[in-house]
Motif scaffolding. Structure first.
Motif, PDB file in Angstrom:
ATOM      1  N   MET A  65      10.678   5.682   2.101  1.00  0.00           N
ATOM      2  CA  MET A  65      11.439   4.818   1.209  1.00  0.00           C
ATOM      3  C   MET A  65      11.155   3.356   1.537  1.00  0.00           C
ATOM      4  O   MET A  65      10.550   3.038   2.560  1.00  0.00           O
ATOM      5  CB  MET A  65      12.945   5.075   1.371  1.00  0.00           C
ATOM      6  CG  MET A  65      13.418   6.427   0.878  1.00  0.00           C
ATOM      7  SD  MET A  65      13.484   6.494  -0.929  1.00  0.00           S
ATOM      8  CE  MET A  65      12.940   8.178  -1.231  1.00  0.00           C
ATOM      9  N   THR A  66      11.657   2.466   0.674  1.00  0.00           N
ATOM     10  CA  THR A  66      11.620   1.021   0.893  1.00  0.00           C
ATOM     11  C   THR A  66      13.029   0.481   0.651  1.00  0.00           C
ATOM     12  O   THR A  66      13.933   1.238   0.273  1.00  0.00           O
ATOM     13  CB  THR A  66      10.643   0.322  -0.083  1.00  0.00           C
ATOM     14  OG1 THR A  66      11.230   0.333  -1.400  1.00  0.00           O
ATOM     15  CG2 THR A  66       9.279   1.013  -0.113  1.00  0.00           C
ATOM     16  N   ALA A 123       2.775  -0.855  -5.062  1.00  0.00           N
ATOM     17  CA  ALA A 123       1.687  -1.431  -4.266  1.00  0.00           C
ATOM     18  C   ALA A 123       1.459  -0.629  -2.994  1.00  0.00           C
ATOM     19  O   ALA A 123       0.309  -0.434  -2.566  1.00  0.00           O
ATOM     20  CB  ALA A 123       1.995  -2.884  -3.935  1.00  0.00           C
ATOM     21  N   LEU A 124       2.533  -0.154  -2.377  1.00  0.00           N
ATOM     22  CA  LEU A 124       2.391   0.661  -1.166  1.00  0.00           C
ATOM     23  C   LEU A 124       1.745   2.002  -1.477  1.00  0.00           C
ATOM     24  O   LEU A 124       1.017   2.550  -0.645  1.00  0.00           O
ATOM     25  CB  LEU A 124       3.763   0.882  -0.517  1.00  0.00           C
ATOM     26  CG  LEU A 124       4.261  -0.260   0.375  1.00  0.00           C
ATOM     27  CD1 LEU A 124       5.707  -0.039   0.778  1.00  0.00           C
ATOM     28  CD2 LEU A 124       3.380  -0.403   1.608  1.00  0.00           C
ATOM     29  N   ARG A 125       1.999   2.526  -2.639  1.00  0.00           N
ATOM     30  CA  ARG A 125       1.340   3.783  -3.022  1.00  0.00           C
ATOM     31  C   ARG A 125      -0.158   3.588  -3.184  1.00  0.00           C
ATOM     32  O   ARG A 125      -0.949   4.471  -2.847  1.00  0.00           O
ATOM     33  CB  ARG A 125       1.922   4.297  -4.340  1.00  0.00           C
ATOM     34  CG  ARG A 125       3.254   4.999  -4.180  1.00  0.00           C
ATOM     35  CD  ARG A 125       3.631   5.633  -5.485  1.00  0.00           C
ATOM     36  NE  ARG A 125       4.898   6.322  -5.374  1.00  0.00           N
ATOM     37  CZ  ARG A 125       5.705   6.553  -6.385  1.00  0.00           C
ATOM     38  NH1 ARG A 125       5.368   6.137  -7.597  1.00  0.00           N
ATOM     39  NH2 ARG A 125       6.824   7.199  -6.217  1.00  0.00           N
ATOM     40  N   GLU A 126      -0.531   2.431  -3.678  1.00  0.00           N
ATOM     41  CA  GLU A 126      -1.950   2.158  -3.889  1.00  0.00           C
ATOM     42  C   GLU A 126      -2.680   1.949  -2.569  1.00  0.00           C
ATOM     43  O   GLU A 126      -3.852   2.288  -2.439  1.00  0.00           O
ATOM     44  CB  GLU A 126      -2.115   0.912  -4.773  1.00  0.00           C
ATOM     45  CG  GLU A 126      -1.757   1.152  -6.230  1.00  0.00           C
ATOM     46  CD  GLU A 126      -1.938  -0.114  -7.064  1.00  0.00           C
ATOM     47  OE1 GLU A 126      -2.567  -1.077  -6.545  1.00  0.00           O
ATOM     48  OE2 GLU A 126      -1.455  -0.144  -8.198  1.00  0.00           O
ATOM     49  N   ASN A 127      -1.992   1.385  -1.586  1.00  0.00           N
ATOM     50  CA  ASN A 127      -2.646   1.086  -0.311  1.00  0.00           C
ATOM     51  C   ASN A 127      -1.716   1.416   0.858  1.00  0.00           C
ATOM     52  O   ASN A 127      -1.221   0.528   1.556  1.00  0.00           O
ATOM     53  CB  ASN A 127      -3.059  -0.391  -0.260  1.00  0.00           C
ATOM     54  CG  ASN A 127      -3.859  -0.711   0.981  1.00  0.00           C
ATOM     55  OD1 ASN A 127      -4.401   0.186   1.639  1.00  0.00           O
ATOM     56  ND2 ASN A 127      -3.919  -1.986   1.341  1.00  0.00           N
ATOM     57  N   PRO A 128      -1.456   2.718   1.113  1.00  0.00           N
ATOM     58  CA  PRO A 128      -0.539   3.098   2.196  1.00  0.00           C
ATOM     59  C   PRO A 128      -1.097   2.820   3.585  1.00  0.00           C
ATOM     60  O   PRO A 128      -0.342   2.824   4.570  1.00  0.00           O
ATOM     61  CB  PRO A 128      -0.347   4.600   1.977  1.00  0.00           C
ATOM     62  CG  PRO A 128      -1.593   5.048   1.270  1.00  0.00           C
ATOM     63  CD  PRO A 128      -1.975   3.892   0.392  1.00  0.00           C
ATOM     64  N   TYR A 130      10.983   5.781  -6.195  1.00  0.00           N
ATOM     65  CA  TYR A 130      11.276   5.349  -4.833  1.00  0.00           C
ATOM     66  C   TYR A 130      10.313   5.818  -3.745  1.00  0.00           C
ATOM     67  O   TYR A 130      10.195   5.164  -2.709  1.00  0.00           O
ATOM     68  CB  TYR A 130      12.679   5.827  -4.432  1.00  0.00           C
ATOM     69  CG  TYR A 130      13.800   5.263  -5.260  1.00  0.00           C
ATOM     70  CD1 TYR A 130      14.218   3.941  -5.111  1.00  0.00           C
ATOM     71  CD2 TYR A 130      14.454   6.051  -6.204  1.00  0.00           C
ATOM     72  CE1 TYR A 130      15.259   3.425  -5.873  1.00  0.00           C
ATOM     73  CE2 TYR A 130      15.499   5.550  -6.968  1.00  0.00           C
ATOM     74  CZ  TYR A 130      15.889   4.230  -6.799  1.00  0.00           C
ATOM     75  OH  TYR A 130      16.923   3.734  -7.553  1.00  0.00           O
ATOM     76  N   ALA A 131       9.673   6.956  -3.904  1.00  0.00           N
ATOM     77  CA  ALA A 131       8.961   7.588  -2.785  1.00  0.00           C
ATOM     78  C   ALA A 131       7.631   6.908  -2.475  1.00  0.00           C
ATOM     79  O   ALA A 131       6.864   6.574  -3.374  1.00  0.00           O
ATOM     80  CB  ALA A 131       8.741   9.067  -3.070  1.00  0.00           C
TER      81      ALA A 131
END
Length: 292
Positions: free
Chosen positions: A38-39, A71-76, A189-190
């Motif tokens: 989560m964030t 953005a975090l999904r694109e570059n975890p 959210y994930a």
């Protein structure tokens, strides 16, 4: 867990009474600590809810988690190597800079971080919701093992950011929701989570020699601490939270446990979350205002 009350002098000088009163004013700030996968976005409803009650509400991000979910999904990879100590230091610095101690609430691994923060002497009161355990809690229900299996099945994941599929997320987080509702939560959210955190947290730490990243001294004096569990939580079931609270029974400080039947790990977002938010806040305000 037990409750301990310190004795209060019956005839303190006026300046001491005034000092005690100032120390026991109700906190006006709430710090909400998000969990793994989560964030800070996961707290958006609670933030607005508590702000409407007149509180200043902070939702600190883990280092690197400041950007949006998409953005975090694109570059975890940018969060893959983040460590627990780095994160505790980061949040502790923000809390320590506040003019007076806040209420700290954490969900899931945010509950672990909340325990680590109060162990540093931070906070006026704290609530750990559906908390991942600190070191020494050896209860591992089957549903927990199944929920964490995607991260633990491959030791190489310790160096990666690991995400749940929508199906895995439905089982671990949102098992009381329909698949359609769960997918909507996952979409909004994930994110992936640093695999080393799953390997570092209480369960895995129990099999390593010496204190690990989630070690705390359960006997210390610290802020009042409430554990809230969801009766239908798969990934952090009630047995885990009960055991974690029991460990803190060694402390002279107030420790409490409350369970909401039928609620999942997504208890802070599923229907009826306001009841959980109200209980957490009411409990946190009482010991924070009354303890000396």
């Amino acid at each position: 867990p037990t409750c301990s009350h310190s004795s209060i002098p019956t005839a303190a000088p006026e300046h001491e009474k005034e000092e005690a009163m100032s120390q026991t004013e109700a906190p006006d700030t709430i710090v909400l600590v998000h969990g793994l996968w989560m964030t800070p976005r996961s707290w958006e409803d609670w933030k607005a809810y508590y702000e409407a009650k007149g509180f200043t509400v902070l939702t600190p991000a883990y280092p690197g988690f400041e950007i949006e979910v998409e953005a975090l999904r694109e570059n975890p990879d940018i969060i893959a190597n983040l460590t627990v100590p780095e994160t505790v230091d980061h949040i502790a610095a923000q809390i320590g800079a506040l003019p007076k101690p806040p209420i700290i609430m954490g969900h899931s691994f945010g509950g672990t971080l909340t325990q680590l923060l109060v162990a540093r002497g931070l906070g006026a009161a704290a609530v750990a919701i559906n908390s991942a355990p600190t070191e020494g809690v050896r209860v591992t229900p089957l549903s927990q093992a199944r929920s964490l299996f995607p991260a633990l099945k491959n030791p190489a994941n310790i160096h990666k950011a690991v995400a749940f599929t929508p199906e895995e997320f439905h089982y671990a987080f949102t098992n009381t929701l329909s698949k359609e509702a769960s997918d909507a939560v996952w979409e909004k959210y994930a994110i992936a989570a640093p695999g080393n955190w799953v390997w570092a947290y209480g369960l895995i730490a129990n099999f390593k020699p010496g204190p690990q990243e989630t070690w705390v001294d359960y006997s210390i004096e610290r802020a009042p601490l409430l554990f809230i569990a969801g009766g239908a939580d798969h990934i952090m079931p009630p047995a885990v939270n009960k055991s974690n609270a029991k460990h803190w029974g060694k402390s002279p400080s107030l420790t409490a446990y409350h369970e909401f039947p039928g609620r999942s790990h997504w208890t802070c977002g599923e229907p009826g979350w306001e009841q959980v938010a109200d209980y957490a806040l009411d409990w946190a305000l009482a010991p924070a205002t009354m303890a000396v």
